[in-house]
Design a protein around this motif. Structure first.
Motif, PDB file in Angstrom:
ATOM      1  N   LEU A 185      49.572  -7.109 -12.303  1.00 52.42           N
ATOM      2  CA  LEU A 185      49.296  -6.631 -10.943  1.00 52.42           C
ATOM      3  C   LEU A 185      50.038  -5.342 -10.607  1.00 52.42           C
ATOM      4  O   LEU A 185      49.502  -4.478  -9.908  1.00 52.42           O
ATOM      5  CB  LEU A 185      49.666  -7.724  -9.932  1.00 52.42           C
ATOM      6  N   LEU A 186      51.283  -5.210 -11.083  1.00 50.70           N
ATOM      7  CA  LEU A 186      52.130  -4.104 -10.634  1.00 50.70           C
ATOM      8  C   LEU A 186      52.536  -3.140 -11.731  1.00 50.70           C
ATOM      9  O   LEU A 186      53.169  -2.126 -11.450  1.00 50.70           O
ATOM     10  CB  LEU A 186      53.400  -4.660  -9.965  1.00 50.70           C
TER      11      LEU A 186
ATOM     12  N   GLY B  12      55.632  -0.940  -3.210  1.00 51.92           N
ATOM     13  CA  GLY B  12      56.488  -1.908  -3.881  1.00 51.92           C
ATOM     14  C   GLY B  12      57.447  -2.582  -2.921  1.00 51.92           C
ATOM     15  O   GLY B  12      57.655  -3.801  -2.980  1.00 51.92           O
TER      16      GLY B  12
ATOM     17  N   MET C 126      53.792   4.689  -3.902  1.00 56.65           N
ATOM     18  CA  MET C 126      54.035   3.545  -4.780  1.00 56.65           C
ATOM     19  C   MET C 126      55.341   2.849  -4.430  1.00 56.65           C
ATOM     20  O   MET C 126      55.433   1.619  -4.439  1.00 56.65           O
ATOM     21  CB  MET C 126      54.040   4.004  -6.233  1.00 56.65           C
TER      22      MET C 126
ATOM     23  N   VAL D 101      52.885 -10.757 -13.047  1.00 58.91           N
ATOM     24  CA  VAL D 101      53.350  -9.645 -12.216  1.00 58.91           C
ATOM     25  C   VAL D 101      53.056  -8.311 -12.891  1.00 58.91           C
ATOM     26  O   VAL D 101      52.662  -7.335 -12.233  1.00 58.91           O
ATOM     27  CB  VAL D 101      54.856  -9.790 -11.925  1.00 58.91           C
ATOM     28  N   ARG D 102      53.208  -8.237 -14.214  1.00 55.97           N
ATOM     29  CA  ARG D 102      52.897  -6.994 -14.932  1.00 55.97           C
ATOM     30  C   ARG D 102      51.433  -6.609 -14.771  1.00 55.97           C
ATOM     31  O   ARG D 102      51.104  -5.431 -14.635  1.00 55.97           O
ATOM     32  CB  ARG D 102      53.211  -7.151 -16.415  1.00 55.97           C
TER      33      ARG D 102
ATOM     34  N   VAL E  83      55.602  -5.157  -0.861  1.00 56.17           N
ATOM     35  CA  VAL E  83      55.351  -6.386  -1.611  1.00 56.17           C
ATOM     36  C   VAL E  83      56.600  -7.261  -1.641  1.00 56.17           C
ATOM     37  O   VAL E  83      56.535  -8.486  -1.453  1.00 56.17           O
ATOM     38  CB  VAL E  83      54.880  -6.059  -3.042  1.00 56.17           C
TER      39      VAL E  83
ATOM     40  N   VAL F  24      60.110  -8.552  -7.814  1.00 61.22           N
ATOM     41  CA  VAL F  24      58.879  -9.295  -7.548  1.00 61.22           C
ATOM     42  C   VAL F  24      58.786 -10.525  -8.439  1.00 61.22           C
ATOM     43  O   VAL F  24      58.408 -11.616  -7.979  1.00 61.22           O
ATOM     44  CB  VAL F  24      57.647  -8.381  -7.751  1.00 61.22           C
ATOM     45  N   SER F  25      59.144 -10.411  -9.717  1.00 62.44           N
ATOM     46  CA  SER F  25      59.106 -11.570 -10.616  1.00 62.44           C
ATOM     47  C   SER F  25      60.062 -12.662 -10.148  1.00 62.44           C
ATOM     48  O   SER F  25      59.726 -13.855 -10.170  1.00 62.44           O
ATOM     49  CB  SER F  25      59.465 -11.137 -12.043  1.00 62.44           C
TER      50      SER F  25
ATOM     51  N   ARG G 161      60.015  -2.495  -9.806  1.00 56.45           N
ATOM     52  CA  ARG G 161      59.201  -3.450  -9.054  1.00 56.45           C
ATOM     53  C   ARG G 161      59.137  -4.802  -9.763  1.00 56.45           C
ATOM     54  O   ARG G 161      59.090  -5.842  -9.121  1.00 56.45           O
ATOM     55  CB  ARG G 161      57.778  -2.893  -8.861  1.00 56.45           C
ATOM     56  N   LEU G 162      59.119  -4.753 -11.087  1.00 53.03           N
ATOM     57  CA  LEU G 162      58.920  -5.971 -11.871  1.00 53.03           C
ATOM     58  C   LEU G 162      60.037  -6.989 -11.661  1.00 53.03           C
ATOM     59  O   LEU G 162      59.782  -8.191 -11.531  1.00 53.03           O
ATOM     60  CB  LEU G 162      58.824  -5.589 -13.353  1.00 53.03           C
TER      61      LEU G 162
END
Length: 363
Positions: free
Chosen positions: A298-299, A16, A12, A295-296, A19, A309-310, A305-306
Motif C-alpha cells: 500500500l505504501l 504518510g 507524500m 503495508v509495503r 495515515v 504504519v506497520s 512510513r513503513l
C-alpha cells in the motif's frame, strides 16, 4: 519556489503523517470497543462505567462510590482482565510487525519474520527446559517466560557470533546461522521431551508455544509497552540506514555507510523486543511476516512510513485477533497463535496471487 519533486515529496510526507494519525485513532477506538467483548457477557453500560470510574479517579483523584469501584466483580473483569490483555496484544502486535520489517531489511529476504534467525526456537528451548526440569525456578511462576526470554537472547548472540566467524556478518551468513541454530534448538527440545518421558509435559509445552494473552497484568505491560515505544522511536531514527540495507552492502559503502555494526545493533534490539514478547505472550507467528508485506503493497518500501504504519497495523490486528479468540467458540478460548496462522496464511497467499509481487512491493 518549490520544484515539482519537492511538492510531490511534501504531499507524500503529509499523506504518510495522516495515515499514522488515523491509525493511532483507530487503535484507540479498537481498544475501547474490543473491551466490550469477552467470554463473560457484560452490559456495555457497565463496561464503560468502569472505564469512566477509572478516568475520574485518575484525573480528579476522586473516589466515586459506585458498582464499578475497585473490588467489585465488574471492575476486576474489565480493568484487571480484559483491558490488560488487549493492551498486551497491541504491544505484542506492534513489536512483531516492527521486528518483521527490520528483519526483512537486515537479511534482505521477503520471507523473514522475527523468528527466521532462530529466535523462536531458542525461546521454545528455554521454555521446554523450564517446564521439564524446573530450570529457572527461582523466578517462580514466571520461570517459563523468563527462560524463554533468556533462550531468545542467547540464540541471537550465538547467531551474531557464528555469522561473524571468518569475516564480517552478511545477510546470507545471518540467515544460514539462524536456520542452523533453529534446527539445533528444535532437536534439543525434542530430546528433552524424550528424556523426561512425561505424558503431561508435551501438552504443557505445546499450549505455551501456541501463544496467549491471558496472563497479562499492568505491571508487566508498563515495562513492555515502554520497550516497544522506545524500539519504534529508535528504528524511526534509523530509516535511512534501513533503506540502504535494501540496496546491499556494496552500494551502502559507496554512499558512505558501513552496514556491519548497524546490522548487529538492529539484531540485538529486535531480539530484545522478541524476547520480551515471548516472555509476556508465548510464541505468536505470522504477524511479523504478513503485516509488513501488506503495508509495503500500500505504501511502498520507504521505512519512514513503513515502520510506524506497520507497528500500528500489527497492534490493531492483534487486538481484534484476541477478540476473535474469545468469541468465535462460545465458552472456549482459541490460542491466539493458532488464529494468527490460520488468518495470516490465506491473506499472504492472496497478496501473492492478487499482485505481481516481489520484495518491497515491486516485481
Amino acid at each position: 519556489m518549490r520544484t515539482w519533486k519537492e511538492n510531490q515529496k511534501l504531499r507524500m510526507d503529509w499523506a504518510g503523517a495522516g495515515v499514522v494519525w488515523f491509525l493511532v485513532l483507530l487503535l484507540a477506538v479498537s481498544l475501547t470497543a474490543a473491551v466490550t467483548f469477552g467470554t463473560m457477557s457484560l452490559p456495555i453500560r457497565d463496561v464503560y462505567g468502569v472505564l469512566y470510574y477509572k478516568a475520574v479517579h485518575f484525573f480528579l483523584g476522586a473516589e466515586v462510590p459506585t458498582q464499578w469501584a475497585e473490588g467489585s466483580a465488574l471492575h476486576d473483569v474489565v480493568w484487571l482482565i480484559r483491558l490488560p490483555r488487549l493492551v498486551l496484544g497491541a504491544a505484542v502486535g506492534a513489536a512483531l510487525a516492527l521486528c518483521g520489517v527490520v528483519m526483512q531489511a537486515i537479511v534482505k529476504n521477503p520471507l523473514a519474520d522475527p523468528y527466521i534467525l532462530g529466535i523462536s526456537s531458542g525461546a521454545s528451548l528455554g521454555a521446554t527446559l523450564a517446564t521439564l526440569f524446573s530450570i529457572g525456578a527461582v523466578w517462580g511462576t514466571k520461570s517459563v517466560g523468563v527462560m524463554a526470554f533468556v533462550g531468545a537472547l542467547m540464540i541471537s548472540c550465538a547467531v551474531l557470533f557464528l555469522a561473524n566467524l571468518g569475516g564480517r556478518a552478511t545477510a546470507v551468513k545471518l540467515l544460514l546461522a539462524g536456520s542452523a541454530l533453529s534446527a539445533v534448538c528444535n532437536a534439543f527440545s525434542n530430546f528433552a521431551i524424550y528424556l523426561r518421558n512425561d505424558d503431561h509435559a508435551p501438552s504443557q509445552i505445546i499450549r505455551w508455544t501456541m501463544g496467549g494473552l491471558g496472563a497479562a497484568n499492568w505491571q508487566d505491560n508498563q515495562i513492555f509497552v515502554l520497550a516497544v515505544l522506545a524500539g519504534t522511536l529508535f528504528f524511526i531514527t534509523q530509516c535511512r540506514t534501513l533503506n540502504l540495507m535494501l540496496l546491499g552492502d556494496d552500494n551502502a559503502v559507496t554512499l558512505g555507510t558501513d552496514l556491519h555494526w548497524h546490522r548487529i545493533a538492529y539484531l540485538l534490539v529486535t531480539s530484545l523486543l522478541i524476547g520480551l514478547a515471548v516472555y509476556n505472550a508465548g510464541t505468536i507467528g505470522f504477524v511479523g511476516l504478513v503485516v509488513p508485506h501488506g503495508v509495503r503493497l500500500l505504501l511502498g518500501t520507504d521505512h519512514r512510513r513503513l515502520i510506524p504504519v506497520s507497528a500500528l497495523v500489527g497492534a490493531i490486528f492483534l487486538v481484534w485477533a484476541d477478540v476473535a479468540c474469545r468469541t468465535v467458540l462460545p465458552g472456549n478460548e482459541i490460542p491466539i497463535g493458532i488464529l494468527t496462522s490460520m488468518a495470516g496464511a490465506p491473506v499472504f497467499l492472496y497478496l501473492m496471487v492478487r499482485h505481481r509481487y516481489g520484495f518491497g512491493g515491486s516485481e
